[in-house]
Design an enzyme around this catalytic site. Sequence first.
Site, short mmCIF file in Angstrom:
data_model
loop_
_atom_site.label_atom_id
_atom_site.label_comp_id
_atom_site.label_asym_id
_atom_site.label_seq_id
_atom_site.Cartn_x
_atom_site.Cartn_y
_atom_site.Cartn_z
N ASP A 222 2.09 2.04 -5.36
CA ASP A 222 3.45 1.69 -5.75
C ASP A 222 3.45 0.57 -6.80
O ASP A 222 2.71 -0.40 -6.68
CB ASP A 222 4.19 1.20 -4.49
CG ASP A 222 5.67 1.06 -4.70
OD1 ASP A 222 6.33 2.07 -4.97
OD2 ASP A 222 6.18 -0.07 -4.58
N GLU A 277 -16.95 4.26 -1.19
CA GLU A 277 -17.75 4.13 0.04
C GLU A 277 -17.60 5.38 0.90
O GLU A 277 -18.32 5.58 1.86
CB GLU A 277 -17.25 2.93 0.88
CG GLU A 277 -17.59 1.58 0.28
CD GLU A 277 -16.82 0.44 0.97
OE1 GLU A 277 -16.15 0.68 2.01
OE2 GLU A 277 -16.88 -0.68 0.44
C1 GLC Z 1 8.61 2.18 -6.57
C2 GLC Z 1 9.12 3.15 -5.54
C3 GLC Z 1 10.57 2.85 -5.26
C4 GLC Z 1 10.67 1.44 -4.71
C5 GLC Z 1 10.01 0.44 -5.65
C6 GLC Z 1 9.79 -0.88 -4.97
O1 GLC Z 1 9.20 2.31 -7.80
O2 GLC Z 1 8.92 4.47 -5.97
O3 GLC Z 1 11.14 3.75 -4.35
O4 GLC Z 1 12.01 1.10 -4.55
O5 GLC Z 1 8.75 0.87 -6.07
O6 GLC Z 1 8.78 -0.77 -4.00
#
Ligand code: GLC
Length: 573
Positions: A222, A277
């Site tokens: 993310d 790993e």
């Molecule tokens: C990314 C995710 C989104 C989230 C953001 C903060 O863009 O896809 O859904 O709100 O990160 O974590």
Amino acid sequence: MSTTTEAQTTGIDRMADPNWWRQASVYQIYPRSFADSNGDGLGDIQGITAKVPYLKTLGIDAVWLSPFYPSALADGGYDVDDYRNVDPKLGTLADFDEMAEALHRAGIKLIADIVPNHSSDRHEWFKEALASPKGSPARDRYIFRDGLGENGELPPSDWDSVFGGPAWERITEPDGTPGQWYMHIFAKEQPDFNWDNQEVRDDFLKTLRFWSDRGVDGFRIDVAHALTKNLEGTLPTKADLEAKALGTDGFVDGSHPYWDRDEVHEIYVEWRKVFNEYTPPRTAVAEAWVHADRRARYASPEGLGQAFNFDLLQADFDASQFRKIITKNLVEAAASGASSTWVFSNHDVVRHATRYGLPATEVAVEGEIMAGQAGKKWLLAGGRKEDVDVELGLRRARAASLLMFALPGSAYLYQGEELGLQEVGSEIPDSERQDPAFFRNKGVDIGRDGCRVPLPWTADGTSFGFGDGGSHLPQPAWFSRYAVQEQDGAEGSTLELYRTALRLRTDLQSGEELEWIPNSNPEVLHFARPNGWQSVTNFGTEPVDLPEGTVVVSSSGLQDGKLPGATTAWLFG
Ligand code: GLC
């Protein structure tokens, strides 16, 4: 350029193939909206396990699970309280193990979402930071700064958070006085980690091993481009930053204080060592909204290995835009040693069956919200239902998806797109909305709830078969006609189109090259893969002649042997 993977040509067990991800079909599950096994209105892990047979008949290679960790759901689970556990609302670690096993038995890999930029404000480290004094090691795990102004009453900078409102929140010190400020690029419930802190780095390595040991095959990272920050000295103003953004693509020299800094890759080199790993090595795909020229770094084999490109997702249904994007991304992927990625829908954007039915200008006007993330026009806002040409949207979406499935590289699908599901728009009352983007942008943006409404499994019954109870976001009556039950076995249904296409895609998969075949009509895109598998798409409105060959599947019926508008066909021979 890499060539055909061994497993594809020799039939070696795909589960053991270290290259399984290169041309995989990956299905994103938003766990809280997929299937609810206990009738509490929230999808759960056992619900996913029960649907493994469905996933198997769909013909996907891997499932990517959006966050399933303990969370107060301030941002749909992207606010994580505990990285090495399952949200009790969704089940237990034992349920998780059972699900992983069931997926693996069905020949499906499992990708977990890792959220390293921020935790939730309920994470034990953040609670400790609030209870500890300024300058303490506990505060150092996050980004705390003194405020500006005479009494520190002003935020350290005027930056906005991605979801709107300030990117800094003031705390109350343990002695009850107004205190320091902490940084949050997203919602205030999502404090940013300090990635200069060794404990933070070590803890994520522990998390990656924890899930890898439990059989997770790969990770989706993310906001992979936000982790490292330079917040030394006087911080630049919002206006300074905007003035430096080149075009709409963010900073191309890595000098932005928090987006896409060069040092971030040092973290991923460490992560890669952990991935390697394992046998086969764990994979990773970066969510990185960066300048196209800087994307390859995230996909390097010494780093995460693959990165999303959201270029097709942001394009109009237009032959020349598609062709340019496809060519560019294949070249880029080959240069970085990765394979390309393709995506039309996910949990952050308006479903493509709806997007393609919206007047083009409206999409652009409504898509302002993520502008801070990479200077991009973004498509977070749900379209107003009454403006959508539902039939055209679905027809184009089917054509676009079939084209995508013929491309070399990984295809990422979002739950419900195999049903041709439309975005839910103004049918969700304000009082039931959940997305922080809605709350922080009142009146400007309706947020992302419209693509997160629980799936319809049956045409009627409680919550359309999602579970025995309600549904945490309201499902409109028209969900009925998109139900799995309605489409299962029905000739011409979107579900059957996806099943056929995904099965053929697995069988036909060959080398990662693509050859454009010239066509005199600029609205037609025609390409072939090395084994003679061809895809032809008519982006226009008038039927066109088909090239020589046997049609094996088409996204809409042919018209007197011709390829109608907004239709893709695959041919062989
Ligand atoms: C990314 C995710 C989104 C989230 C953001 C903060 O863009 O896809 O859904 O709100 O990160 O974590």
